[in-house]
Write an enzyme that holds these catalytic residues in place. Sequence first.
Site, PDB file in Angstrom:
ATOM      1  N   GLU A 256      -7.953  -2.144  -2.135  1.00  0.00           N
ATOM      2  CA  GLU A 256      -8.107  -3.597  -2.203  1.00  0.00           C
ATOM      3  C   GLU A 256      -8.492  -4.201  -0.851  1.00  0.00           C
ATOM      4  O   GLU A 256      -8.885  -5.377  -0.787  1.00  0.00           O
ATOM      5  CB  GLU A 256      -6.821  -4.248  -2.725  1.00  0.00           C
ATOM      6  CG  GLU A 256      -5.678  -4.349  -1.750  1.00  0.00           C
ATOM      7  CD  GLU A 256      -4.876  -3.087  -1.553  1.00  0.00           C
ATOM      8  OE1 GLU A 256      -3.840  -3.132  -0.868  1.00  0.00           O
ATOM      9  OE2 GLU A 256      -5.285  -2.020  -2.082  1.00  0.00           O
TER      10      GLU A 256
ATOM     11  N   CYS B  94      -1.029   3.546  -1.497  1.00  0.00           N
ATOM     12  CA  CYS B  94      -0.246   3.546  -0.258  1.00  0.00           C
ATOM     13  C   CYS B  94       1.193   4.008  -0.536  1.00  0.00           C
ATOM     14  O   CYS B  94       1.398   5.139  -0.939  1.00  0.00           O
ATOM     15  CB  CYS B  94      -0.310   2.185   0.424  1.00  0.00           C
ATOM     16  SG  CYS B  94       0.240   2.228   2.156  1.00  0.00           S
TER      17      CYS B  94
ATOM     18  N   HIS C  82      -5.854   1.712   1.206  1.00  0.00           N
ATOM     19  CA  HIS C  82      -5.803   0.483   0.421  1.00  0.00           C
ATOM     20  C   HIS C  82      -7.191   0.167  -0.137  1.00  0.00           C
ATOM     21  O   HIS C  82      -8.028  -0.386   0.577  1.00  0.00           O
ATOM     22  CB  HIS C  82      -5.336  -0.693   1.291  1.00  0.00           C
ATOM     23  CG  HIS C  82      -3.896  -0.656   1.638  1.00  0.00           C
ATOM     24  ND1 HIS C  82      -2.915  -1.197   0.831  1.00  0.00           N
ATOM     25  CD2 HIS C  82      -3.258  -0.137   2.713  1.00  0.00           C
ATOM     26  CE1 HIS C  82      -1.739  -1.019   1.392  1.00  0.00           C
ATOM     27  NE2 HIS C  82      -1.914  -0.373   2.545  1.00  0.00           N
TER      28      HIS C  82
END
Length: 204
Positions: A187, A79, A185
């Site tokens: 995650e 990001c 992202h």
Amino acid sequence: MLAIIDYGLGNLGSIANMLKVIGEKSVITNIKEEIMKADRIILPGVGSFDAGMRNLHDMDLYALLQNEANGGKPILGICLGMQLLGRKSEEGKRSGLGLIPFDNIRFHFPQENGLKIPHMGWDIVDFKQESPLLQGINGAQQRYYFVHTYHAVCDSENNVLMTCDYGYEFAAAVCNKNVYGVQFHPEKSHDFGMRLLENFVKRC
């Protein structure tokens, strides 16, 4: 061991937790010695470009990250962390790390198209070339979670690994030798993100 850079911005715990799920050890740190000992580096980030670069300079991490990258250590920017890998951004006035030849620009849409900024939510990506980062995942449709107002524009298509379409095609993942960046992202992207992080750890 992976070093997740703590420069005051980013979802550090979420990244560490996903790495733990795939059986990889990590340390959240801004200590030079720990970063230099790490096998790989993840540069996360949520926030503004200038704030990120200011924090890296204030913590004396700017030159360290450049040296580690130039020495061949694999680095993954996520990001804002990806945007910092470039030269500059329309969002601010500071220079980026300059590890991948791109600049960051704001999404520009005709007013009548109705697309909102930031680009936020799940979106599909297209694969532009083979890479260790994408090994085993580039044959199927992949969806990742995005939250961003600015995006990278690379000098060369050779540095673009993935694209996404939001009003127009933009670079969703980039690379330059051992330095990688993803605008989304991983995650927050469940199994899709987990496989990408596993590739970074085991194949990059």
